[in-house]
Enzyme design. Structure first.
Site, PDB file in Angstrom:
ATOM      1  N   GLU A 174       0.834  -1.215   0.000  1.00  0.00           N
ATOM      2  CA  GLU A 174       0.000   0.000   0.000  1.00  0.00           C
ATOM      3  C   GLU A 174       0.869   1.265   0.000  1.00  0.00           C
ATOM      4  O   GLU A 174       0.711   2.159   0.834  1.00  0.00           O
ATOM      5  CB  GLU A 174      -0.983  -0.017   1.184  1.00  0.00           C
ATOM      6  CG  GLU A 174      -1.993  -1.134   1.049  1.00  0.00           C
ATOM      7  CD  GLU A 174      -3.237  -1.000   1.929  1.00  0.00           C
ATOM      8  OE1 GLU A 174      -3.317  -0.089   2.770  1.00  0.00           O
ATOM      9  OE2 GLU A 174      -4.156  -1.825   1.740  1.00  0.00           O
ATOM     10  N   GLU A 297      -5.036  -8.700  -0.194  1.00  0.00           N
ATOM     11  CA  GLU A 297      -5.865  -8.323   0.965  1.00  0.00           C
ATOM     12  C   GLU A 297      -7.302  -8.235   0.488  1.00  0.00           C
ATOM     13  O   GLU A 297      -7.619  -7.430  -0.399  1.00  0.00           O
ATOM     14  CB  GLU A 297      -5.408  -7.003   1.578  1.00  0.00           C
ATOM     15  CG  GLU A 297      -4.072  -7.129   2.294  1.00  0.00           C
ATOM     16  CD  GLU A 297      -3.693  -5.886   3.076  1.00  0.00           C
ATOM     17  OE1 GLU A 297      -4.589  -5.149   3.539  1.00  0.00           O
ATOM     18  OE2 GLU A 297      -2.468  -5.655   3.217  1.00  0.00           O
TER      19      GLU A 297
HETATM   20  O1  AHR Z   1      -5.452  -5.667   6.920  1.00  0.00           O
HETATM   21  C1  AHR Z   1      -5.420  -4.466   7.621  1.00  0.00           C
HETATM   22  C2  AHR Z   1      -4.729  -3.359   6.860  1.00  0.00           C
HETATM   23  O2  AHR Z   1      -5.482  -3.033   5.735  1.00  0.00           O
HETATM   24  C3  AHR Z   1      -3.371  -3.667   6.300  1.00  0.00           C
HETATM   25  O3  AHR Z   1      -2.349  -3.509   7.211  1.00  0.00           O
HETATM   26  C4  AHR Z   1      -3.236  -2.670   5.196  1.00  0.00           C
HETATM   27  O4  AHR Z   1      -2.386  -3.113   4.170  1.00  0.00           O
HETATM   28  C5  AHR Z   1      -4.663  -2.432   4.744  1.00  0.00           C
HETATM   29  O5  AHR Z   1      -4.965  -1.099   4.664  1.00  0.00           O
END
Ligand code: AHR
Length: 497
Positions: A174, A297
């Site tokens: 990210e 994710e």
């Molecule tokens: O999964 C929680 C968070 O969500 C992670 O650390 C991040 O990569 C995303 O914003």
């Protein structure tokens, strides 16, 4: 509500990569500490510090790949703090997640041991946001170099003679947000630079993953692909299903309305559009689909459980999460030409977990049961499948009521996974099974269903919601007729030929 499905068992659309069933573990809340790592001196039974109950439950899921150490934590993580004798390891503040002290007791050796015990592939996320090129390069050398070098000698001193096998390596996380608030042009250049020093040593061949976009940031995808595609094996995508709004109220994990149920299903289905559109951009630079899309994710994100640390992202998990899991996995199957891995967030005690713990107690969530029912699709051939039927409506809005995916495994068994997302209507499905090459010998089926919107398991009643044998079906002239309960996930196994 009736639905007509056709499965052409003699038409394959390629393999469903087992890595689509991957997981994600971050130093966040009680995911690593308590959820996985309790330490060797804990009264909770453990193997070299890793709790046995969680280990056994995860082994049963046949987890193919596990991502670590973050998430946002990855771009603040300095791996050298997490090696050597534990009592000497540096303590730090986990500024991103709850401001708690991180004692670094779970580091590279402990993570790699966890993967060995789970028999899964490690997927390491390197630090671009606050780490150096040298630091990233040395981590790879530490883990994978088999010879005489400063990092390899250090690894040996720390008790690991032989290097580990490491394939999946992410260059930042990210970086458009918590990983440095970069513009895509800047990240693309940094990616090119950092990945240069992420070396292949000996037989170890790394698969390099670039940080991809958040949700529908098509400009990020376009820019990073344009500027850096020759240097990557894959690029990531992050998308969470949030019934409400991220900053103003995501909605509760339990005690929600029928409208919130509907919105959650609709937002989960948005994954299909995101993959389609990002993949179309990737096609411009990679028409032969050499580069994988990794949804590293995904999952539901609600308000935290009342009374818990807001930085720990602890939420309950209900039949609604089971449906989101089933729908999303079906979507990933359908995009198996581009989606080569996915990692649900996160494995224990954080967001859409398969396991929750409370001290020494542990429970398996409805999401766990879906992953367990669906594991039969791992590395199977995706079969040609068509569906038509009625829609699920609420306040003038509509989505498909039933989602289906089918595959054929190495033994020739066919598995059909079906989700009925309606909160109140049964789905009558007729599945025409074509191209079986012979008669049906045997059918068996399992269903996870509930009669309340937020049915879930608790530490007092950990088996309140578990799958059961499903028998509301019959076969007539090669057509399987089934009555799927509202809010249900069903998997059929068909042996024929
Ligand atoms: O999964 C929680 C968070 O969500 C992670 O650390 C991040 O990569 C995303 O914003």
């Amino acid at each position: 509500m009736s639905h007509v499905i056709t499965i052409n068992a003699d038409v394959s659309h390629g393999t469903i990569n087992r890595n689509i069933y991957g997981h994600f573990s971050e130093h966040l809340g009680r995911c690593i500490y308590e959820g996985i790592w309790v330490g060797e001196d804990s009264k909770i039974p453990n193997t070299e510090g890793i709790r046995n109950d969680v280990l056994e439950a995860l082994k049963k899921l046949k987890i193919p790949v596990l991502r670590w150490p973050g998430g946002c934590f990855a771009d603040e993580y300095h791996w050298k703090d997490g090696i050597g004798p534990r009592e000497n390891r540096k303590r730090m503040i986990n500024t991103h997640w709850g401001g708690v002290v991180e004692n670094n007791h779970f580091g590279t050796h402990e993570f790699m041991r966890l993967c060995e015990l789970l028999e899964c592939e490690p997927y390491i996320s390197g630090n671009v946001g606050s780490g150096t090129v040298q630091e990233m390069s040395e981590w790879v050398e530490y883990m994978t170099f088999d010879g005489v070098s400063p990092m390899a000698e250090w690894r040996k001193e720390n008790g690991r003679e032989k290097p580990w096998k490491l394939k999946y390596f992410g260059v930042g996380n990210e970086n458009w947000g918590c990983g440095g608030n970069m513009r895509p042009e800047y990240y693309a250049d940094l990616y090119r630079q950092y990945q240069t020093y992420v070396r292949n040593y000996g037989e170890n061949k790394l698969y390099k993953i670039a940080c991809g976009p958040n949700v529908d940031d098509y400009r990020w995808m376009e820019t990073v692909m344009r500027e850096a595609h020759p240097f990557m094996d894959a690029i990531s995508l992050h998308y969470y299903t949030i019934p409400g709004e991220f900053w103003t109220g995501k909605g509760p994990a339990t005690g929600f309305t029928e409208q919130e149920w509907f919105t959650t299903m609709k937002k989960a289905l948005y994954m299909d559009e995101l993959i389609t559109r990002h993949s179309a951009i990737m096609d411009q630079y990679d028409p032969n689909k050499r580069i994988g899309l990794i949804v590293d994710e995904w999952g539901t994100w609600y308000d935290v459980e009342p009374g818990t640390n807001p930085g720990f992202l602890y939420q309950q998990n209900t039949i609604r999460d089971a449906l989101v899991a089933g729908l999303t996995l079906n979507i990933f199957h359908e995009h198996n030409d581009r989606v080569v891995m996915a990692n649900i967030a996160q494995i224990v005690n954080v967001l859409q977990s398969v396991i929750l713990t409370e001290g020494e107690k542990m429970l398996l969530t409805p999401t766990y049961h879906v992953f367990n029912m669906y594991k039969v699709h791992q590395d199977a051939e995706r079969l040609d499948t068509h569906i038509s039927g009625s829609e699920y409506e609420m306040d003038g809005d509509k989505i498909p009521q039933v989602s289906v995916s089918a595959s054929k495994d190495a033994e020739g068994k066919i598995h059909v996974s079906l989700c009925n997302v309606s909160h109140d209507s049964q789905a009558d499905v007729s599945v025409a099974l074509r191209g079986l090459g012979g008669p049906i010998f045997k059918i068996k089926a399992e269903q996870l269903a509930a009669d309340s919107l937020d049915a879930h398991n608790t530490f007092e009643a950990p088996d309140a919601l578990t799958p059961s044998t499903f028998s509301a079906y019959e076969v007539e002239e090669g057509v399987l007729h089934a009555k799927l309960a509202p809010m249900s996930v069903t998997v059929f196994e068909i042996t024929a030929g």
